[in-house]
Design a protein around this motif. Sequence first.
Motif, short mmCIF file in Angstrom:
data_model
loop_
_atom_site.label_atom_id
_atom_site.label_comp_id
_atom_site.label_asym_id
_atom_site.label_seq_id
_atom_site.Cartn_x
_atom_site.Cartn_y
_atom_site.Cartn_z
N GLY A 1 -13.09 -1.26 -0.40
CA GLY A 1 -13.22 -1.04 -1.82
C GLY A 1 -11.92 -0.73 -2.50
N PHE A 2 -12.01 0.02 -3.60
CA PHE A 2 -10.84 0.30 -4.43
C PHE A 2 -10.89 1.72 -4.96
N ALA A 3 -9.74 2.18 -5.43
CA ALA A 3 -9.63 3.43 -6.18
C ALA A 3 -8.74 3.12 -7.38
N ILE A 4 -9.34 2.89 -8.52
CA ILE A 4 -8.62 2.45 -9.71
C ILE A 4 -8.80 3.49 -10.80
N GLY A 5 -7.71 3.82 -11.49
CA GLY A 5 -7.75 4.85 -12.51
C GLY A 5 -7.46 4.35 -13.90
N ARG A 6 -6.19 4.43 -14.29
CA ARG A 6 -5.81 4.16 -15.67
C ARG A 6 -6.18 2.76 -16.13
N VAL B 1 -3.29 -8.85 -11.82
CA VAL B 1 -2.67 -8.37 -10.58
C VAL B 1 -3.68 -7.55 -9.77
N VAL B 2 -4.37 -6.63 -10.45
CA VAL B 2 -5.38 -5.81 -9.76
C VAL B 2 -6.47 -6.69 -9.17
N ASN B 3 -6.92 -7.68 -9.93
CA ASN B 3 -7.96 -8.58 -9.43
C ASN B 3 -7.52 -9.28 -8.15
N GLY B 4 -6.26 -9.72 -8.12
CA GLY B 4 -5.74 -10.36 -6.93
C GLY B 4 -5.71 -9.42 -5.74
N TRP B 5 -5.31 -8.17 -5.99
CA TRP B 5 -5.30 -7.18 -4.91
C TRP B 5 -6.71 -6.96 -4.36
N LEU B 6 -7.69 -6.86 -5.23
CA LEU B 6 -9.06 -6.62 -4.78
C LEU B 6 -9.54 -7.75 -3.89
N ARG B 7 -9.30 -8.97 -4.29
CA ARG B 7 -9.75 -10.12 -3.49
C ARG B 7 -9.04 -10.16 -2.15
N ASP B 8 -7.72 -9.95 -2.15
CA ASP B 8 -6.97 -9.98 -0.89
C ASP B 8 -7.36 -8.83 0.02
N ALA B 9 -7.56 -7.65 -0.57
CA ALA B 9 -7.94 -6.49 0.23
C ALA B 9 -9.31 -6.70 0.85
N ALA B 10 -10.25 -7.25 0.08
CA ALA B 10 -11.59 -7.51 0.62
C ALA B 10 -11.52 -8.51 1.77
N MET C 1 -0.64 -5.09 -1.87
CA MET C 1 0.26 -5.86 -1.03
C MET C 1 0.37 -7.30 -1.56
N PRO C 2 1.41 -8.03 -1.13
CA PRO C 2 1.61 -9.38 -1.64
C PRO C 2 0.51 -10.37 -1.28
N ASP C 3 -0.20 -10.15 -0.16
CA ASP C 3 -1.21 -11.11 0.28
C ASP C 3 -2.18 -10.43 1.24
N ALA C 4 -3.25 -11.17 1.58
CA ALA C 4 -4.28 -10.63 2.46
C ALA C 4 -3.74 -10.32 3.85
N GLU C 5 -2.79 -11.11 4.32
CA GLU C 5 -2.22 -10.89 5.65
C GLU C 5 -1.57 -9.51 5.75
N ARG C 6 -0.86 -9.11 4.71
CA ARG C 6 -0.22 -7.79 4.75
C ARG C 6 -1.23 -6.67 4.58
N PHE C 7 -2.27 -6.88 3.80
CA PHE C 7 -3.35 -5.90 3.74
C PHE C 7 -3.97 -5.72 5.13
N ALA C 8 -4.20 -6.83 5.81
CA ALA C 8 -4.81 -6.76 7.14
C ALA C 8 -3.91 -6.01 8.12
N ALA C 9 -2.60 -6.20 8.01
CA ALA C 9 -1.66 -5.49 8.89
C ALA C 9 -1.74 -3.99 8.66
N LEU C 10 -1.89 -3.58 7.40
CA LEU C 10 -2.02 -2.14 7.10
C LEU C 10 -3.29 -1.58 7.72
N LEU C 11 -4.41 -2.28 7.55
CA LEU C 11 -5.67 -1.78 8.07
C LEU C 11 -5.63 -1.70 9.60
N GLN C 12 -5.03 -2.70 10.22
CA GLN C 12 -4.89 -2.67 11.67
C GLN C 12 -4.07 -1.47 12.12
#
Length: 301
Positions: A251-256, A236-245, A202-213
């Motif tokens: 955590g994460f599920a990262i592949g390729r 980009v992935v690093n930013g997602w991990l920090r915002d999601a946390a 997601m673009p930011d932590a606020e939107r990640f939080a909305a999904l979890l809610q």
Amino acid sequence: MNPLFMLAMDQRLWLKEAVFGTTELTTAQTEELVAIKELIADGAIRAIRDHGVDPAAAAVLVDEELGGESPARIKDAGLQLSMALEKSQPSVYEEEPRSVSGELLAAHRPHIPKVLVRYNPAAADDIARKQLLDLKSTSDRVRQSGAPLLVEIIVPPTPEQLSDMGSTERFDAELLPDLTLTAIDHIKETGARVDLWKLEGMPDAERFAALLQRCRAGVEHPVDAVVLGKNAEEDVVNGWLRDAAEAGFVGFAIGRSIWWEAVQNFRAHRISRDDAADAIARTYAGYCSLMTEALGFPALP
């Protein structure tokens, strides 16, 4: 749920096309892909052995079709095993026949069974809606096994949405968050019990939080979420991990992003198999370390 750091290698159609340019493989080609997955599994196991990744937090997501001996080896090494129950196909969700029959769950006893649903609620037709009903029966079967169910949602943009937005990046920033919220609602409305959601960045932590809610709304059982890697660039992935946390994801599920470069270099004879496994281990451990820090846990040794 405890932290969950998942290395995903359940790709099937994509891997066949990426390596051989076709989905119709010879026996030798299939064996090569199985060997590639064995290599990736080695990398995950080495991350535990050599780089201090906590085996209680580590997991590997694999498929039965190309997984070979990887599922058993992953469990023997003390990692959590997650297995794909869905067929590998580009559009709708359909369960693998051996999953429908219960044979897959009985044979491998994965800690975390997983399904992938590609679903854009703005373009849902009768077929798309039926796949959600099919998901309910999968959920019931997994619940009977005693395992938690992981549901991954991918919201593919329609041609019209891409045309309106002008780029995938703008679609992800402006349309994807609300579409994902609606997709979560539609899946929950089927009555499927989802214990863990695997969601796009997601673009930011606020939107990640909305999904979890939204995932937890109206649900009595514990629900958690991890963010998927989507083969994005490292920053980009690093930013997602920090915002999601920050938003409460576990955590994460990262592949390729973890293993594809090493696999390519190994197949091109630029590095040895041993070096490829080490490269996968280091990259996986790096993401584990970043997420560990973002979640506020002690750093890996």
